[in-house]
Design a protein around this motif. Structure first.
Motif, PDB file in Angstrom:
ATOM      1  N   LEU A  68     -33.614  16.879  29.050  1.00 30.57           N
ATOM      2  CA  LEU A  68     -34.599  17.723  29.717  1.00 30.57           C
ATOM      3  C   LEU A  68     -33.929  18.914  30.414  1.00 30.57           C
ATOM      4  O   LEU A  68     -34.460  20.031  30.390  1.00 30.57           O
ATOM      5  CB  LEU A  68     -35.394  16.911  30.733  1.00 30.57           C
ATOM      6  CG  LEU A  68     -36.355  15.863  30.168  1.00 30.57           C
ATOM      7  CD1 LEU A  68     -36.972  15.050  31.303  1.00 30.57           C
ATOM      8  CD2 LEU A  68     -37.441  16.497  29.317  1.00 30.57           C
ATOM      9  N   ALA A  69     -32.770  18.681  31.017  1.00 24.35           N
ATOM     10  CA  ALA A  69     -32.061  19.770  31.691  1.00 24.35           C
ATOM     11  C   ALA A  69     -31.689  20.863  30.688  1.00 24.35           C
ATOM     12  O   ALA A  69     -31.769  22.058  31.011  1.00 24.35           O
ATOM     13  CB  ALA A  69     -30.822  19.231  32.398  1.00 24.35           C
ATOM     14  N   ARG A  70     -31.294  20.464  29.485  1.00 25.24           N
ATOM     15  CA  ARG A  70     -30.966  21.451  28.448  1.00 25.24           C
ATOM     16  C   ARG A  70     -32.182  22.288  28.076  1.00 25.24           C
ATOM     17  O   ARG A  70     -32.051  23.429  27.645  1.00 25.24           O
ATOM     18  CB  ARG A  70     -30.416  20.763  27.192  1.00 25.24           C
ATOM     19  CG  ARG A  70     -29.018  20.206  27.336  1.00 25.24           C
ATOM     20  CD  ARG A  70     -28.376  20.005  25.986  1.00 25.24           C
ATOM     21  NE  ARG A  70     -29.172  19.143  25.124  1.00 25.24           N
ATOM     22  CZ  ARG A  70     -28.984  17.840  24.975  1.00 25.24           C
ATOM     23  NH1 ARG A  70     -28.018  17.231  25.638  1.00 25.24           N
ATOM     24  NH2 ARG A  70     -29.754  17.130  24.168  1.00 25.24           N
ATOM     25  N   LEU A  71     -33.362  21.706  28.240  1.00 24.94           N
ATOM     26  CA  LEU A  71     -34.606  22.409  27.916  1.00 24.94           C
ATOM     27  C   LEU A  71     -35.162  23.164  29.120  1.00 24.94           C
ATOM     28  O   LEU A  71     -36.259  23.725  29.053  1.00 24.94           O
ATOM     29  CB  LEU A  71     -35.641  21.405  27.400  1.00 24.94           C
ATOM     30  CG  LEU A  71     -35.288  20.682  26.098  1.00 24.94           C
ATOM     31  CD1 LEU A  71     -36.312  19.582  25.796  1.00 24.94           C
ATOM     32  CD2 LEU A  71     -35.204  21.653  24.939  1.00 24.94           C
ATOM     33  N   GLY A  72     -34.444  23.156  30.211  1.00 24.65           N
ATOM     34  CA  GLY A  72     -34.892  23.878  31.396  1.00 24.65           C
ATOM     35  C   GLY A  72     -35.835  23.103  32.284  1.00 24.65           C
ATOM     36  O   GLY A  72     -36.548  23.697  33.096  1.00 24.65           O
ATOM     37  N   LEU A  73     -35.837  21.774  32.157  1.00 25.99           N
ATOM     38  CA  LEU A  73     -36.714  20.925  32.962  1.00 25.99           C
ATOM     39  C   LEU A  73     -35.855  19.979  33.803  1.00 25.99           C
ATOM     40  O   LEU A  73     -35.504  18.884  33.360  1.00 25.99           O
ATOM     41  CB  LEU A  73     -37.669  20.117  32.068  1.00 25.99           C
ATOM     42  CG  LEU A  73     -38.573  20.912  31.134  1.00 25.99           C
ATOM     43  CD1 LEU A  73     -39.403  19.967  30.278  1.00 25.99           C
ATOM     44  CD2 LEU A  73     -39.474  21.859  31.931  1.00 25.99           C
ATOM     45  N   PRO A  74     -35.505  20.376  35.013  1.00 27.64           N
ATOM     46  CA  PRO A  74     -34.601  19.563  35.838  1.00 27.64           C
ATOM     47  C   PRO A  74     -35.313  18.409  36.545  1.00 27.64           C
ATOM     48  O   PRO A  74     -35.723  18.518  37.694  1.00 27.64           O
ATOM     49  CB  PRO A  74     -34.052  20.580  36.843  1.00 27.64           C
ATOM     50  CG  PRO A  74     -35.161  21.581  36.995  1.00 27.64           C
ATOM     51  CD  PRO A  74     -35.844  21.667  35.654  1.00 27.64           C
ATOM     52  N   VAL A  75     -35.453  17.287  35.829  1.00 29.38           N
ATOM     53  CA  VAL A  75     -36.028  16.081  36.420  1.00 29.38           C
ATOM     54  C   VAL A  75     -34.908  15.043  36.520  1.00 29.38           C
ATOM     55  O   VAL A  75     -34.360  14.634  35.494  1.00 29.38           O
ATOM     56  CB  VAL A  75     -37.188  15.521  35.582  1.00 29.38           C
ATOM     57  CG1 VAL A  75     -37.774  14.275  36.243  1.00 29.38           C
ATOM     58  CG2 VAL A  75     -38.264  16.573  35.372  1.00 29.38           C
ATOM     59  N   PRO A  76     -34.531  14.613  37.716  1.00 29.23           N
ATOM     60  CA  PRO A  76     -33.413  13.667  37.841  1.00 29.23           C
ATOM     61  C   PRO A  76     -33.765  12.298  37.270  1.00 29.23           C
ATOM     62  O   PRO A  76     -34.932  11.894  37.232  1.00 29.23           O
ATOM     63  CB  PRO A  76     -33.182  13.592  39.354  1.00 29.23           C
ATOM     64  CG  PRO A  76     -34.465  14.020  39.967  1.00 29.23           C
ATOM     65  CD  PRO A  76     -35.079  15.012  39.020  1.00 29.23           C
ATOM     66  N   ALA A  77     -32.723  11.583  36.851  1.00 27.47           N
ATOM     67  CA  ALA A  77     -32.915  10.263  36.238  1.00 27.47           C
ATOM     68  C   ALA A  77     -33.643   9.303  37.168  1.00 27.47           C
ATOM     69  O   ALA A  77     -34.386   8.432  36.706  1.00 27.47           O
ATOM     70  CB  ALA A  77     -31.554   9.683  35.835  1.00 27.47           C
TER      71      ALA A  77
END
Length: 256
Positions: A68-77
């Protein structure tokens, strides 16, 4: 059944201001590797009140967070709850050191070993079935043989499909289980994936939020909607990309 609405309509309502906003993944936030419209706005609006609650049984929370971070969506585990991972963690808590015939992709295989579960397809205590795109016909035959022998089954989720990037149905864990039960009709499985409420309840406990103060957005009434109802959480049905939303339906009706 609620009418489907666009994510933009949800964002223009008071819904995103709830103490916790639980969201499905495929068909709601992502379509394949494509971020769906208005999802970045959802993250910006909800911040750390957004929790992903998904029947995904390929990733772990950590591997999904990286993707998700690679896609620009910073949601932590820590704010991601997935059916595959939760199945293994529940099993570890209930039966530490169990011998498991695990049919799953690499991230879950690695997690199972880290949790101290012992991989054993010859004399397993139970079998865990997840979504594995590398599953072979020989693997299917092995699953059927174990089910026929009466080995208890934990099914990570009962979904038959999930929507692909262009809306084409992609086979899910439930499709595999349908093949197994076609060969072994008496076979039964236990699952904590939606429509069971387990994942939503765990998200609420982690968030420290009462069901009445949360909302769950998803794209499938039979699983997402049923899980929300069982957990006592308000449900918002999102229109899948290309599907008519409520305002479109209303305009069509008024023009008739």
């Amino acid at each position: 059944m609620p009418h489907p609405i666009r994510l933009s309509d949800f964002l223009d309502s008071p819904g995103p201001d709830r103490a916790a906003v639980l969201a499905d993944l495929d068909g709601c936030l992502l379509s394949g590797e494509t971020v769906l419209p208005d999802v970045p706005r959802l993250l910006a609006r909800c911040g750390d009140r957004l929790w992903i609650v998904s029947n995904n049984s390929t990733d772990t929370a950590q591997t999904l967070a990286v993707r998700l971070a690679r896609l620009g969506l910073p949601v932590p585990a820590g704010r991601i709850l997935l059916a595959g991972e939760m199945t293994l963690r529940t099993l570890q808590a209930e039966r530490p050191g169990a011998r498991v015939a695990l049919f799953a992709a690499s991230p879950l295989q690695v997690l199972a070993c880290a949790l101290g579960l012992y991989p054993d397809r010859r004399r397993p205590d139970l079998m865990v079935i997840a979504r594995d795109t590398g599953l072979s016909f020989d693997d299917l035959a092995e699953i059927i043989a174990l089910a026929h022998a009466g080995v208890p089954v934990r099914l990570t989720n009962p979904d038959i499909t999930h929507p692909g990037a262009d809306g084409t149905p992609c086979p899910e864990t439930g499709a595999l289980w349908a093949a197994v039960t076609a060969a072994v009709p008496r076979a039964a499985a236990v699952s904590l994936g939606k429509p069971a409420p387990d994942l939503l309840r765990r998200a609420l406990r982690r968030a420290g939020v009462a069901p009445r103060d949360a909302v769950f957005i998803g794209d499938t009434p039979e699983t997402d909607g049923a899980a929300a109802a069982a957990a006592g959480v308000d449900f918002v049905l999102l229109a899948r990309p290309g599907a008519p939303a409520r305002d479109l339906l209303q305009r069509e009706a008024s023009s008739c």
